[in-house]
Motif scaffolding. Structure first.
Motif, PDB file in Angstrom:
ATOM      1  N   GLY A  26       0.793  -1.123   0.072  1.00  0.00           N
ATOM      2  CA  GLY A  26       0.017  -0.075   0.185  1.00  0.00           C
ATOM      3  C   GLY A  26       0.782   1.107   0.032  1.00  0.00           C
ATOM      4  N   VAL A  27       0.294   2.373  -0.493  1.00  0.00           N
ATOM      5  CA  VAL A  27       1.027   3.563  -0.460  1.00  0.00           C
ATOM      6  C   VAL A  27       1.788   4.211   1.075  1.00  0.00           C
ATOM      7  N   ALA A  28       0.909   3.927   1.944  1.00  0.00           N
ATOM      8  CA  ALA A  28       1.290   4.316   3.292  1.00  0.00           C
ATOM      9  C   ALA A  28       2.222   3.382   3.703  1.00  0.00           C
ATOM     10  N   SER A  29       2.265   2.203   3.529  1.00  0.00           N
ATOM     11  CA  SER A  29       3.188   1.231   3.993  1.00  0.00           C
ATOM     12  C   SER A  29       4.543   1.582   3.073  1.00  0.00           C
ATOM     13  N   LEU A  30       4.472   1.617   1.774  1.00  0.00           N
ATOM     14  CA  LEU A  30       5.723   2.184   1.127  1.00  0.00           C
ATOM     15  C   LEU A  30       6.463   3.426   1.655  1.00  0.00           C
ATOM     16  N   GLN A  31       5.674   4.398   1.800  1.00  0.00           N
ATOM     17  CA  GLN A  31       6.415   5.613   2.619  1.00  0.00           C
ATOM     18  C   GLN A  31       6.871   5.347   3.823  1.00  0.00           C
ATOM     19  N   ALA A  32       6.467   4.510   4.616  1.00  0.00           N
ATOM     20  CA  ALA A  32       6.711   4.150   5.847  1.00  0.00           C
ATOM     21  C   ALA A  32       7.992   3.549   5.746  1.00  0.00           C
ATOM     22  N   LEU A  33       8.033   2.679   4.804  1.00  0.00           N
ATOM     23  CA  LEU A  33       8.951   1.652   4.537  1.00  0.00           C
ATOM     24  C   LEU A  33      10.397   2.460   4.064  1.00  0.00           C
ATOM     25  N   LYS A  34      10.214   3.298   3.160  1.00  0.00           N
ATOM     26  CA  LYS A  34      11.009   4.092   2.412  1.00  0.00           C
ATOM     27  C   LYS A  34      11.572   5.041   3.666  1.00  0.00           C
ATOM     28  N   ARG A  35      10.883   5.706   4.493  1.00  0.00           N
ATOM     29  CA  ARG A  35      11.654   6.395   5.546  1.00  0.00           C
ATOM     30  C   ARG A  35      12.271   5.547   6.407  1.00  0.00           C
ATOM     31  N   ALA A  36      12.224   4.188   6.604  1.00  0.00           N
ATOM     32  CA  ALA A  36      13.066   3.353   7.521  1.00  0.00           C
ATOM     33  C   ALA A  36      14.195   2.863   6.853  1.00  0.00           C
ATOM     34  N   SER A  37      14.265   3.095   5.568  1.00  0.00           N
ATOM     35  CA  SER A  37      15.440   2.788   4.629  1.00  0.00           C
ATOM     36  C   SER A  37      15.026   1.158   4.236  1.00  0.00           C
ATOM     37  N   LYS A  38      14.069   0.782   4.446  1.00  0.00           N
ATOM     38  CA  LYS A  38      13.553  -0.701   4.094  1.00  0.00           C
ATOM     39  C   LYS A  38      13.477  -0.848   2.742  1.00  0.00           C
ATOM     40  N   VAL A  39      12.941   0.291   1.898  1.00  0.00           N
ATOM     41  CA  VAL A  39      12.827   0.142   0.512  1.00  0.00           C
ATOM     42  C   VAL A  39      13.909   0.912  -0.223  1.00  0.00           C
ATOM     43  N   THR A  40      14.618   0.398  -0.846  1.00  0.00           N
ATOM     44  CA  THR A  40      15.953   1.089  -1.765  1.00  0.00           C
ATOM     45  C   THR A  40      15.628   1.121  -3.168  1.00  0.00           C
ATOM     46  N   SER A  41      16.362   2.036  -3.671  1.00  0.00           N
ATOM     47  CA  SER A  41      16.335   1.994  -5.393  1.00  0.00           C
ATOM     48  C   SER A  41      17.613   2.336  -5.883  1.00  0.00           C
ATOM     49  N   PHE A  83      11.323 -13.136  -4.989  1.00  0.00           N
ATOM     50  CA  PHE A  83      12.328 -14.325  -4.778  1.00  0.00           C
ATOM     51  C   PHE A  83      11.527 -15.220  -3.765  1.00  0.00           C
ATOM     52  N   GLY A  84      10.575 -15.133  -3.237  1.00  0.00           N
ATOM     53  CA  GLY A  84       9.921 -16.042  -2.360  1.00  0.00           C
ATOM     54  C   GLY A  84      10.957 -16.218  -0.974  1.00  0.00           C
ATOM     55  N   ASP A  85      11.207 -17.351  -0.508  1.00  0.00           N
ATOM     56  CA  ASP A  85      11.900 -17.585   0.643  1.00  0.00           C
ATOM     57  C   ASP A  85      13.441 -17.139   0.681  1.00  0.00           C
ATOM     58  N   ARG A  86      13.888 -16.954  -0.700  1.00  0.00           N
ATOM     59  CA  ARG A  86      15.273 -16.563  -1.024  1.00  0.00           C
ATOM     60  C   ARG A  86      15.573 -14.954  -0.607  1.00  0.00           C
ATOM     61  N   SER A  87      16.085 -14.644  -0.121  1.00  0.00           N
ATOM     62  CA  SER A  87      16.190 -13.085   0.087  1.00  0.00           C
ATOM     63  C   SER A  87      17.470 -12.354  -0.821  1.00  0.00           C
ATOM     64  N   LEU A  88      17.283 -11.272  -1.369  1.00  0.00           N
ATOM     65  CA  LEU A  88      18.233 -10.705  -2.239  1.00  0.00           C
ATOM     66  C   LEU A  88      19.478 -10.320  -1.301  1.00  0.00           C
ATOM     67  N   LEU A  89      20.456 -10.914  -1.955  1.00  0.00           N
ATOM     68  CA  LEU A  89      21.887 -10.212  -1.347  1.00  0.00           C
ATOM     69  C   LEU A  89      21.613  -8.672  -1.102  1.00  0.00           C
ATOM     70  N   ALA A  90      22.294  -8.311  -0.167  1.00  0.00           N
ATOM     71  CA  ALA A  90      22.613  -6.573  -0.053  1.00  0.00           C
ATOM     72  C   ALA A  90      23.364  -6.150  -1.166  1.00  0.00           C
ATOM     73  N   PRO A  91      24.222  -6.787  -1.721  1.00  0.00           N
ATOM     74  CA  PRO A  91      24.962  -5.911  -3.027  1.00  0.00           C
ATOM     75  C   PRO A  91      24.138  -5.737  -3.967  1.00  0.00           C
ATOM     76  N   MET A  92      23.005  -6.471  -4.250  1.00  0.00           N
ATOM     77  CA  MET A  92      22.117  -6.246  -5.264  1.00  0.00           C
ATOM     78  C   MET A  92      21.365  -5.012  -5.156  1.00  0.00           C
ATOM     79  N   HIS A  93      21.199  -4.507  -4.056  1.00  0.00           N
ATOM     80  CA  HIS A  93      20.533  -3.149  -3.705  1.00  0.00           C
ATOM     81  C   HIS A  93      21.395  -1.958  -3.835  1.00  0.00           C
ATOM     82  N   LYS A  94      22.684  -2.056  -3.951  1.00  0.00           N
ATOM     83  CA  LYS A  94      23.396  -0.955  -4.107  1.00  0.00           C
ATOM     84  C   LYS A  94      24.312  -0.844  -5.179  1.00  0.00           C
ATOM     85  N   PRO A  95      24.425   0.338  -5.947  1.00  0.00           N
ATOM     86  CA  PRO A  95      25.150   0.289  -7.087  1.00  0.00           C
ATOM     87  C   PRO A  95      26.741   0.145  -6.866  1.00  0.00           C
ATOM     88  N   GLY A  96      27.325  -0.427  -8.011  1.00  0.00           N
ATOM     89  CA  GLY A  96      28.856  -0.363  -8.260  1.00  0.00           C
ATOM     90  C   GLY A  96      29.416  -1.697  -7.278  1.00  0.00           C
TER      91      GLY A  96
END
Length: 97
Positions: A26-41, A83-96
């Motif tokens: 939901g939009v409200a959840s996205l905004q809260a997660l973004k503020r908590a740095s749980k959603v990255t881009s 990705f289901g039960d498989r979490s993304l590796l942290a480096p996939m969230h960061k450039p370079g």
């Protein structure tokens, strides 16, 4: 209707509803997660044959939402992956890495 993606003074603004939908939130959840740095881009600018395109990728937990956008802010393609039960590796969230 407002445009979902706008280029403004070197920044790219993406409508929160588009990102929320792509990540299954939901939009409200996205905004809260973004503020908590749980959603990255990650933003990548096209070169060569892809000049003028941008690839925008959003991450949350084990989910990835990707947009390929043209110069006018038009969405050329979009994809969502859970990705289901498989979490993304942290480096996939960061450039370079």
């Amino acid at each position: 209707m407002t445009q979902e993606i706008v280029f403004h003074e070197g920044a790219i603004e993406v409508d929160a509803r588009l990102i929320a939908q792509g990540l299954g939130l939901g939009v409200a959840s996205l905004q809260a997660l973004k503020r908590a740095s749980k959603v990255t881009s990650l933003c990548e600018r096209g070169v060569g044959n892809d000049l003028g395109l941008h690839r925008l990728t959003f991450f949350y937990g084990n989910r990835r939402f990707r947009l390929v956008v043209g110069q006018a802010g038009n969405v050329i393609s979009r994809s969502s992956i859970d990705f289901g039960d498989r979490s993304l590796l942290a480096p996939m969230h960061k450039p370079g890495t």
